[in-house]
Design an enzyme around this catalytic site. Structure first.
Site, PDB file in Angstrom:
ATOM      1  N   ASP A  59     -29.990 -46.390  23.676  1.00  0.00           N
ATOM      2  CA  ASP A  59     -29.341 -47.430  22.865  1.00  0.00           C
ATOM      3  C   ASP A  59     -28.019 -47.784  23.524  1.00  0.00           C
ATOM      4  OD1 ASP A  59     -28.042 -48.975  20.845  1.00  0.00           O
ATOM      5  OD2 ASP A  59     -29.451 -48.111  19.398  1.00  0.00           O
ATOM      6  N   ALA A  83     -30.768 -56.425  25.065  1.00  0.00           N
ATOM      7  CA  ALA A  83     -29.748 -57.308  24.486  1.00  0.00           C
ATOM      8  C   ALA A  83     -30.147 -57.734  23.088  1.00  0.00           C
ATOM      9  CB  ALA A  83     -29.584 -58.567  25.346  1.00  0.00           C
ATOM     10  N   GLU A 128     -27.351 -69.843  29.271  1.00  0.00           N
ATOM     11  CA  GLU A 128     -26.563 -70.196  28.077  1.00  0.00           C
ATOM     12  C   GLU A 128     -25.064 -70.162  28.392  1.00  0.00           C
ATOM     13  OE1 GLU A 128     -27.499 -71.113  24.830  1.00  0.00           O
ATOM     14  OE2 GLU A 128     -29.523 -71.288  25.621  1.00  0.00           O
ATOM     15  N   TYR A 150     -23.343 -65.188  21.583  1.00  0.00           N
ATOM     16  CA  TYR A 150     -24.263 -64.599  22.571  1.00  0.00           C
ATOM     17  C   TYR A 150     -23.817 -64.962  23.986  1.00  0.00           C
ATOM     18  CZ  TYR A 150     -28.530 -64.412  25.486  1.00  0.00           C
ATOM     19  OH  TYR A 150     -29.432 -64.206  26.500  1.00  0.00           O
ATOM     20  N   LYS A 154     -22.368 -62.598  26.993  1.00  0.00           N
ATOM     21  CA  LYS A 154     -23.063 -62.539  28.284  1.00  0.00           C
ATOM     22  C   LYS A 154     -22.127 -62.939  29.436  1.00  0.00           C
ATOM     23  CE  LYS A 154     -27.458 -61.326  27.583  1.00  0.00           C
ATOM     24  NZ  LYS A 154     -28.223 -60.370  28.379  1.00  0.00           N
ATOM     25  N   HIS A 180     -37.075 -68.474  29.980  1.00  0.00           N
ATOM     26  CA  HIS A 180     -38.417 -68.156  30.463  1.00  0.00           C
ATOM     27  C   HIS A 180     -39.228 -67.542  29.328  1.00  0.00           C
ATOM     28  CE1 HIS A 180     -35.477 -65.113  31.635  1.00  0.00           C
ATOM     29  NE2 HIS A 180     -36.386 -64.226  31.286  1.00  0.00           N
ATOM     30  N   ARG A 185     -43.421 -63.795  24.374  1.00  0.00           N
ATOM     31  CA  ARG A 185     -42.086 -64.211  23.929  1.00  0.00           C
ATOM     32  C   ARG A 185     -41.868 -63.817  22.466  1.00  0.00           C
ATOM     33  NH1 ARG A 185     -36.805 -65.307  25.052  1.00  0.00           N
ATOM     34  NH2 ARG A 185     -36.405 -67.524  25.478  1.00  0.00           N
TER      35      ARG A 185
HETATM   36  P1  NDP Z   1     -36.127 -59.585  24.183  1.00  0.00           P
HETATM   37  O1  NDP Z   1     -35.336 -59.884  22.968  1.00  0.00           O
HETATM   38  O2  NDP Z   1     -37.611 -59.811  24.167  1.00  0.00           O
HETATM   39  O3  NDP Z   1     -35.898 -58.043  24.576  1.00  0.00           O
HETATM   40  C1  NDP Z   1     -34.664 -57.415  24.452  1.00  0.00           C
HETATM   41  C2  NDP Z   1     -34.879 -55.920  24.259  1.00  0.00           C
HETATM   42  O4  NDP Z   1     -33.597 -55.303  24.115  1.00  0.00           O
HETATM   43  C3  NDP Z   1     -35.705 -55.549  23.030  1.00  0.00           C
HETATM   44  O5  NDP Z   1     -36.720 -54.649  23.391  1.00  0.00           O
HETATM   45  C4  NDP Z   1     -34.674 -54.888  22.121  1.00  0.00           C
HETATM   46  O6  NDP Z   1     -35.195 -53.842  21.340  1.00  0.00           O
HETATM   47  C5  NDP Z   1     -33.714 -54.303  23.125  1.00  0.00           C
HETATM   48  N1  NDP Z   1     -32.421 -53.988  22.521  1.00  0.00           N
HETATM   49  C6  NDP Z   1     -31.711 -54.726  21.624  1.00  0.00           C
HETATM   50  N2  NDP Z   1     -30.587 -54.075  21.285  1.00  0.00           N
HETATM   51  C7  NDP Z   1     -30.573 -52.915  21.965  1.00  0.00           C
HETATM   52  C8  NDP Z   1     -29.687 -51.814  22.030  1.00  0.00           C
HETATM   53  N3  NDP Z   1     -28.574 -51.759  21.289  1.00  0.00           N
HETATM   54  N4  NDP Z   1     -29.971 -50.786  22.853  1.00  0.00           N
HETATM   55  C9  NDP Z   1     -31.116 -50.792  23.577  1.00  0.00           C
HETATM   56  N5  NDP Z   1     -32.030 -51.778  23.535  1.00  0.00           N
HETATM   57  C10 NDP Z   1     -31.748 -52.844  22.752  1.00  0.00           C
HETATM   58  O7  NDP Z   1     -35.467 -60.365  25.388  1.00  0.00           O
HETATM   59  P2  NDP Z   1     -36.128 -60.907  26.759  1.00  0.00           P
HETATM   60  O8  NDP Z   1     -37.067 -59.876  27.276  1.00  0.00           O
HETATM   61  O9  NDP Z   1     -36.599 -62.287  26.554  1.00  0.00           O
HETATM   62  O10 NDP Z   1     -34.854 -61.009  27.694  1.00  0.00           O
HETATM   63  C11 NDP Z   1     -34.444 -59.917  28.506  1.00  0.00           C
HETATM   64  C12 NDP Z   1     -32.975 -60.064  28.846  1.00  0.00           C
HETATM   65  O11 NDP Z   1     -32.768 -61.273  29.557  1.00  0.00           O
HETATM   66  C13 NDP Z   1     -32.056 -60.126  27.641  1.00  0.00           C
HETATM   67  O12 NDP Z   1     -30.844 -59.474  28.010  1.00  0.00           O
HETATM   68  C14 NDP Z   1     -31.809 -61.604  27.445  1.00  0.00           C
HETATM   69  O13 NDP Z   1     -30.589 -61.836  26.793  1.00  0.00           O
HETATM   70  C15 NDP Z   1     -31.801 -62.079  28.883  1.00  0.00           C
HETATM   71  N6  NDP Z   1     -32.211 -63.453  29.102  1.00  0.00           N
HETATM   72  C16 NDP Z   1     -33.410 -63.892  28.629  1.00  0.00           C
HETATM   73  C17 NDP Z   1     -33.816 -65.180  28.846  1.00  0.00           C
HETATM   74  C18 NDP Z   1     -35.140 -65.673  28.366  1.00  0.00           C
HETATM   75  O14 NDP Z   1     -35.346 -66.884  28.395  1.00  0.00           O
HETATM   76  N7  NDP Z   1     -36.056 -64.808  27.959  1.00  0.00           N
HETATM   77  C19 NDP Z   1     -32.957 -66.137  29.594  1.00  0.00           C
HETATM   78  C20 NDP Z   1     -31.760 -65.520  30.144  1.00  0.00           C
HETATM   79  C21 NDP Z   1     -31.416 -64.241  29.879  1.00  0.00           C
HETATM   80  P3  NDP Z   1     -36.087 -54.086  20.037  1.00  0.00           P
HETATM   81  O15 NDP Z   1     -37.462 -54.339  20.584  1.00  0.00           O
HETATM   82  O16 NDP Z   1     -35.941 -52.801  19.296  1.00  0.00           O
HETATM   83  O17 NDP Z   1     -35.492 -55.273  19.335  1.00  0.00           O
HETATM   84  P1  GDP Z   2     -32.111 -70.553  23.617  1.00  0.00           P
HETATM   85  O1  GDP Z   2     -32.013 -71.631  24.641  1.00  0.00           O
HETATM   86  O2  GDP Z   2     -31.886 -69.185  24.175  1.00  0.00           O
HETATM   87  O3  GDP Z   2     -31.263 -70.796  22.417  1.00  0.00           O
HETATM   88  O4  GDP Z   2     -33.673 -70.524  23.185  1.00  0.00           O
HETATM   89  P2  GDP Z   2     -34.394 -70.973  21.830  1.00  0.00           P
HETATM   90  O5  GDP Z   2     -35.855 -70.994  22.138  1.00  0.00           O
HETATM   91  O6  GDP Z   2     -33.960 -70.142  20.672  1.00  0.00           O
HETATM   92  O7  GDP Z   2     -33.863 -72.463  21.580  1.00  0.00           O
HETATM   93  C1  GDP Z   2     -34.065 -73.482  22.537  1.00  0.00           C
HETATM   94  C2  GDP Z   2     -33.628 -74.815  21.945  1.00  0.00           C
HETATM   95  O8  GDP Z   2     -34.537 -75.179  20.901  1.00  0.00           O
HETATM   96  C3  GDP Z   2     -32.235 -74.792  21.306  1.00  0.00           C
HETATM   97  O9  GDP Z   2     -31.554 -75.968  21.670  1.00  0.00           O
HETATM   98  C4  GDP Z   2     -32.528 -74.803  19.815  1.00  0.00           C
HETATM   99  O10 GDP Z   2     -31.519 -75.439  19.015  1.00  0.00           O
HETATM  100  C5  GDP Z   2     -33.800 -75.654  19.795  1.00  0.00           C
HETATM  101  N1  GDP Z   2     -34.561 -75.472  18.575  1.00  0.00           N
HETATM  102  C6  GDP Z   2     -34.986 -76.478  17.762  1.00  0.00           C
HETATM  103  N2  GDP Z   2     -35.612 -75.968  16.691  1.00  0.00           N
HETATM  104  C7  GDP Z   2     -35.592 -74.622  16.817  1.00  0.00           C
HETATM  105  C8  GDP Z   2     -36.100 -73.571  16.007  1.00  0.00           C
HETATM  106  O11 GDP Z   2     -36.663 -73.757  14.949  1.00  0.00           O
HETATM  107  N3  GDP Z   2     -35.928 -72.296  16.483  1.00  0.00           N
HETATM  108  C9  GDP Z   2     -35.289 -72.048  17.669  1.00  0.00           C
HETATM  109  N4  GDP Z   2     -35.170 -70.788  18.098  1.00  0.00           N
HETATM  110  N5  GDP Z   2     -34.775 -73.037  18.430  1.00  0.00           N
HETATM  111  C10 GDP Z   2     -34.935 -74.307  18.012  1.00  0.00           C
END
Ligand code: NDP
Ligand code: GDP
Length: 341
Positions: A59, A83, A128, A150, A154, A180, A185
């Site tokens: 954690d 995260a 972001e 957030y 970051k 991504h 997701r």
């Molecule tokens: P997810 O939310 O799917 O995964 C994040 C993981 O972090 C989860 O398994 C979560 O656990 C774990 N976690 C949260 N809090 C803690 C903590 N306090 N200690 C240990 N583990 C923790 O994110 P993604 O896989 O999509 O993204 C991976 C990383 O890349 C993240 O840091 C995200 O911010 C960053 N990122 C993602 C992007 C995207 O588009 N996917 C774009 C740019 C950056 P639990 O399952 O218990 O919630």
């Molecule tokens: P982000 O780029 O990490 O914030 O990824 P999200 O998938 O959460 O959001 C992408 C974009 O979709 C942002 O501009 C949001 O405001 C827009 N969006 C519009 N409607 C929704 C919704 O119902 N849920 C989420 N998560 N995003 C939304």
């Protein structure tokens, strides 16, 4: 001897894809998971690697736990993917988000520096951070203007990663990744919310999907392509910062259109602003509409990345297009949704 990788956040989307990639490359993969009252291993199960990842309690809030984990694993490579990753939640829980996404990275970097300075470190940074963008497309040189707690957290973690590289000579890299997605997701992100919602409508369990700002534009790629870039960054002779992106940007509306077509709907847009809705031409039913409760206090209107540096230096480029991605996500959720009957 096999290389040892520690992946924090291994139960998340990227953690699962990265763990699979590293296992295929012959690594011993240690997956950090925070304690949860319920099992949360579905992504590792879907990728068929649940038994292959060595699960470690981890954690980012707990320094002593991180210390013991790093001392036990002695990783050659540490990928910090854990995260609080949801922008909308960060407006409600800014302090928790900062504790995990900013201070958590300070804890990790301090421990790497003290216990295992030869360990290569990857920080999951994000597009972001560009927020209210200063230029389009965004590169590693584009200034940041974060628009959410957030993104602010970051940005701290990004600069700290750069600082530990410069100050202490760590092999520390920051991957500035644009959105991504994948069938793995998280449910609250807009792409997956759309594909899950449309699948539920298709199977008669929901009437309509409610979204926020559908005009916002993202550079969406496939998570499976992006974890390749993470690994390549840590194989470089030195740590550095790299943008990973497709270079193309699309509105949320465009994602709805492609996903809806893959689900057998034929969408026409009606209304504007809060009245905007997607109507299925065949049934004349509204399948997507706006609910302002999903608007954000501050929005990132457009993101579009330029991954030239990653292409030139790492030989990285994404393989999956936007249309292929939205279709694959839609098909996966239609399959899953079918099994609910
Ligand atoms: P997810 O939310 O799917 O995964 C994040 C993981 O972090 C989860 O398994 C979560 O656990 C774990 N976690 C949260 N809090 C803690 C903590 N306090 N200690 C240990 N583990 C923790 O994110 P993604 O896989 O999509 O993204 C991976 C990383 O890349 C993240 O840091 C995200 O911010 C960053 N990122 C993602 C992007 C995207 O588009 N996917 C774009 C740019 C950056 P639990 O399952 O218990 O919630
Ligand atoms: P982000 O780029 O990490 O914030 O990824 P999200 O998938 O959460 O959001 C992408 C974009 O979709 C942002 O501009 C949001 O405001 C827009 N969006 C519009 N409607 C929704 C919704 O119902 N849920 C989420 N998560 N995003 C939304």
């Amino acid at each position: 001897m096999a290389k040892r990788a520690l992946v924090t956040g291994v139960l998340g989307q990227d953690g699962a894809y990265l763990a699979k990639l590293l296992l295929e490359k012959g690594y011993e993969v240690y997956g950090g998971e925070r304690r949860s009252a319920s099992l949360n291993t579905w992504r590792l199960e879907e990728l068929g690697i649940l038994g292959d990842v060595r699960q470690m309690p981890l954690d980012l809030l707990e320094m002593t736990n991180l210390m013991r984990t790093i001392e036990t694993v002695r990783p050659d490579e540490l990928y910090n993917l854990a995260a609080q990753s949801f922008v909308a939640a960060s407006f409600e829980q800014p302090i928790l988000t900062a504790e995990i996404d900013a201070m958590g990275v300070a804890r990790l970097l301090e421990l790497v520096r003290t216990i295992q300075p030869q360990c290569r470190f990857y920080q999951a940074s994000t597009s972001e951070m560009f927020g209210l963008v200063r230029e389009t497309p965004q590169t590693e040189m584009t200034p940041f203007h974060p628009r959410s707690p957030y993104a602010v957290a970051k940005a701290f973690a990004h600069y700290l990663t750069v600082n530990y590289r410069e100050a202490f000579g760590l092999h520390a890299s920051s991957g500035i990744l644009f959105n991504h997605e994948s069938p793995l997701r998280g449910h609250e992100f807009v792409t997956r919310k759309i594909t899950m919602g449309l699948a539920a409508i298709r199977h008669g369990r929901e009437e309509v999907v409610e979204l926020g700002n559908m005009e916002s534009q993202r550079d969406w790629g496939f998570a499976g392509d992006y974890v390749q870039g993470m690994w390549r960054m840590l194989q470089e002779p030195q740590g550095d910062d790299f943008v990973l992106a497709t270079g193309a940007t699309h509105t949320v509306k465009a994602f709805v259109e492609v996903a809806a077509a893959a689900a057998g709907f034929n969408v026409a847009w009606e209304g504007a602003g809060e009245q905007l809705r997607a109507v299925d031409r065949k049934s004349s039913r509204t399948i997507v509409r706006v609910n302002p409760k999903f608007y954000r206090p501050a929005e990132v209107e457009i993101l579009q990345g330029d991954a030239s540096k990653a292409r030139t230096r790492l030989g990285w480029k994404p393989a999956m297009t936007f249309e292929q991605l939205a279709t694959a996500m839609m098909e996966a959720d239609l399959r899953r949704s079918q099994h609910l009957f």
